[in-house]
Design a protein around this motif. Sequence first.
Motif, short mmCIF file in Angstrom:
data_model
loop_
_atom_site.label_atom_id
_atom_site.label_comp_id
_atom_site.label_asym_id
_atom_site.label_seq_id
_atom_site.Cartn_x
_atom_site.Cartn_y
_atom_site.Cartn_z
N GLN A 19 0.85 -1.19 0.00
CA GLN A 19 0.00 0.00 0.00
C GLN A 19 0.88 1.24 0.00
O GLN A 19 1.76 1.37 0.84
CB GLN A 19 -0.90 0.01 1.24
CG GLN A 19 -1.88 1.17 1.30
CD GLN A 19 -3.05 1.00 0.36
OE1 GLN A 19 -3.23 -0.10 -0.21
NE2 GLN A 19 -3.82 2.03 0.14
N VAL A 20 0.66 2.12 -0.94
CA VAL A 20 1.42 3.36 -1.04
C VAL A 20 0.56 4.50 -0.54
O VAL A 20 -0.61 4.60 -0.87
CB VAL A 20 1.86 3.63 -2.49
CG1 VAL A 20 2.52 4.99 -2.62
CG2 VAL A 20 2.80 2.53 -2.97
N GLN A 21 1.15 5.34 0.28
CA GLN A 21 0.45 6.53 0.77
C GLN A 21 1.24 7.78 0.43
O GLN A 21 2.47 7.78 0.50
CB GLN A 21 0.26 6.46 2.28
CG GLN A 21 -0.79 5.45 2.73
CD GLN A 21 -1.08 5.57 4.22
OE1 GLN A 21 -0.19 5.76 5.02
NE2 GLN A 21 -2.36 5.43 4.57
N LEU A 22 0.51 8.83 0.08
CA LEU A 22 1.10 10.15 -0.14
C LEU A 22 0.52 11.09 0.90
O LEU A 22 -0.70 11.23 0.99
CB LEU A 22 0.79 10.67 -1.55
CG LEU A 22 1.21 9.81 -2.73
CD1 LEU A 22 0.81 10.47 -4.04
CD2 LEU A 22 2.71 9.57 -2.71
N VAL A 23 1.39 11.69 1.69
CA VAL A 23 0.94 12.58 2.76
C VAL A 23 1.44 13.98 2.49
O VAL A 23 2.65 14.22 2.42
CB VAL A 23 1.44 12.09 4.13
CG1 VAL A 23 0.98 13.04 5.23
CG2 VAL A 23 0.93 10.67 4.40
N GLU A 24 0.49 14.89 2.34
CA GLU A 24 0.80 16.28 2.01
C GLU A 24 0.81 17.14 3.26
O GLU A 24 0.11 16.86 4.23
CB GLU A 24 -0.23 16.84 1.03
CG GLU A 24 -0.31 16.09 -0.28
CD GLU A 24 -1.73 15.89 -0.74
OE1 GLU A 24 -1.95 15.70 -1.95
OE2 GLU A 24 -2.63 15.90 0.12
N SER A 25 1.53 18.24 3.18
CA SER A 25 1.54 19.22 4.25
C SER A 25 1.94 20.57 3.67
O SER A 25 2.48 20.64 2.57
CB SER A 25 2.49 18.82 5.37
OG SER A 25 3.82 18.72 4.88
N GLY A 26 1.63 21.63 4.42
CA GLY A 26 2.10 22.95 4.04
C GLY A 26 1.06 23.90 3.51
O GLY A 26 1.37 25.06 3.22
N GLY A 27 -0.16 23.46 3.35
CA GLY A 27 -1.19 24.38 2.88
C GLY A 27 -1.58 25.37 3.95
O GLY A 27 -1.11 25.31 5.09
N GLY A 28 -2.45 26.31 3.59
CA GLY A 28 -2.91 27.28 4.56
C GLY A 28 -3.45 28.53 3.91
O GLY A 28 -3.73 28.56 2.71
N LEU A 29 -3.59 29.56 4.73
CA LEU A 29 -4.12 30.86 4.29
C LEU A 29 -2.97 31.85 4.21
O LEU A 29 -2.18 31.97 5.15
CB LEU A 29 -5.17 31.34 5.28
CG LEU A 29 -5.72 32.75 5.09
CD1 LEU A 29 -6.46 32.86 3.77
CD2 LEU A 29 -6.62 33.12 6.26
N VAL A 30 -2.91 32.56 3.10
CA VAL A 30 -1.84 33.54 2.90
C VAL A 30 -2.40 34.72 2.12
O VAL A 30 -3.35 34.56 1.34
CB VAL A 30 -0.64 32.89 2.17
CG1 VAL A 30 -1.03 32.47 0.77
CG2 VAL A 30 0.56 33.79 2.16
N GLN A 31 -1.81 35.87 2.33
CA GLN A 31 -2.23 37.04 1.58
C GLN A 31 -1.61 37.03 0.20
O GLN A 31 -0.56 36.42 -0.03
CB GLN A 31 -1.82 38.32 2.32
CG GLN A 31 -2.62 38.61 3.56
CD GLN A 31 -2.32 39.98 4.14
OE1 GLN A 31 -1.22 40.51 3.98
NE2 GLN A 31 -3.30 40.56 4.82
N ALA A 32 -2.27 37.71 -0.72
CA ALA A 32 -1.74 37.83 -2.08
C ALA A 32 -0.32 38.40 -2.03
O ALA A 32 -0.03 39.32 -1.26
CB ALA A 32 -2.64 38.72 -2.91
N GLY A 33 0.54 37.79 -2.84
CA GLY A 33 1.94 38.19 -2.85
C GLY A 33 2.81 37.36 -1.92
O GLY A 33 4.05 37.44 -1.99
N GLY A 34 2.18 36.58 -1.08
CA GLY A 34 2.91 35.76 -0.12
C GLY A 34 3.39 34.45 -0.72
O GLY A 34 3.24 34.19 -1.92
N SER A 35 3.96 33.62 0.15
CA SER A 35 4.54 32.35 -0.27
C SER A 35 4.08 31.22 0.62
O SER A 35 3.78 31.42 1.80
CB SER A 35 6.08 32.42 -0.22
OG SER A 35 6.59 33.41 -1.09
#
Length: 119
Positions: free
Chosen positions: A1-17
Amino acid sequence: QVQLVESGGGLVQAGGSLRLSCAASGIIFTINTMGWYRQAPGKQRELVASITNDGNTNSADSVKGRFTISRDNAKDTVYLQMNSLKPEDTAVYYCNAVCLTKRGNFEYWGQGTQVTVSS
């Protein structure tokens, strides 16, 4: 079984990273292409960027010059560095990987991570 676990999303203002990460785990012989897709409300899922296991990249015109995809093969991890974010980048971002396992080549998806860019 292969799993892909994502992280790092969120809320940011325009122009941000933001930087997204996706780690693959499981019994994997080789990870071929890894990539990021996104799906905004009411729209189809679209390719954002992809990278082969020897480092060749491809990206959507809408993100060229702003987003950079990279991978660490030793960690079975792919990254998406997103700079100069725009409200139209708001979407659920999905990690994708084509993996060679003992059962053959299969495509896998992460669960998705929300990216919201406020104006």
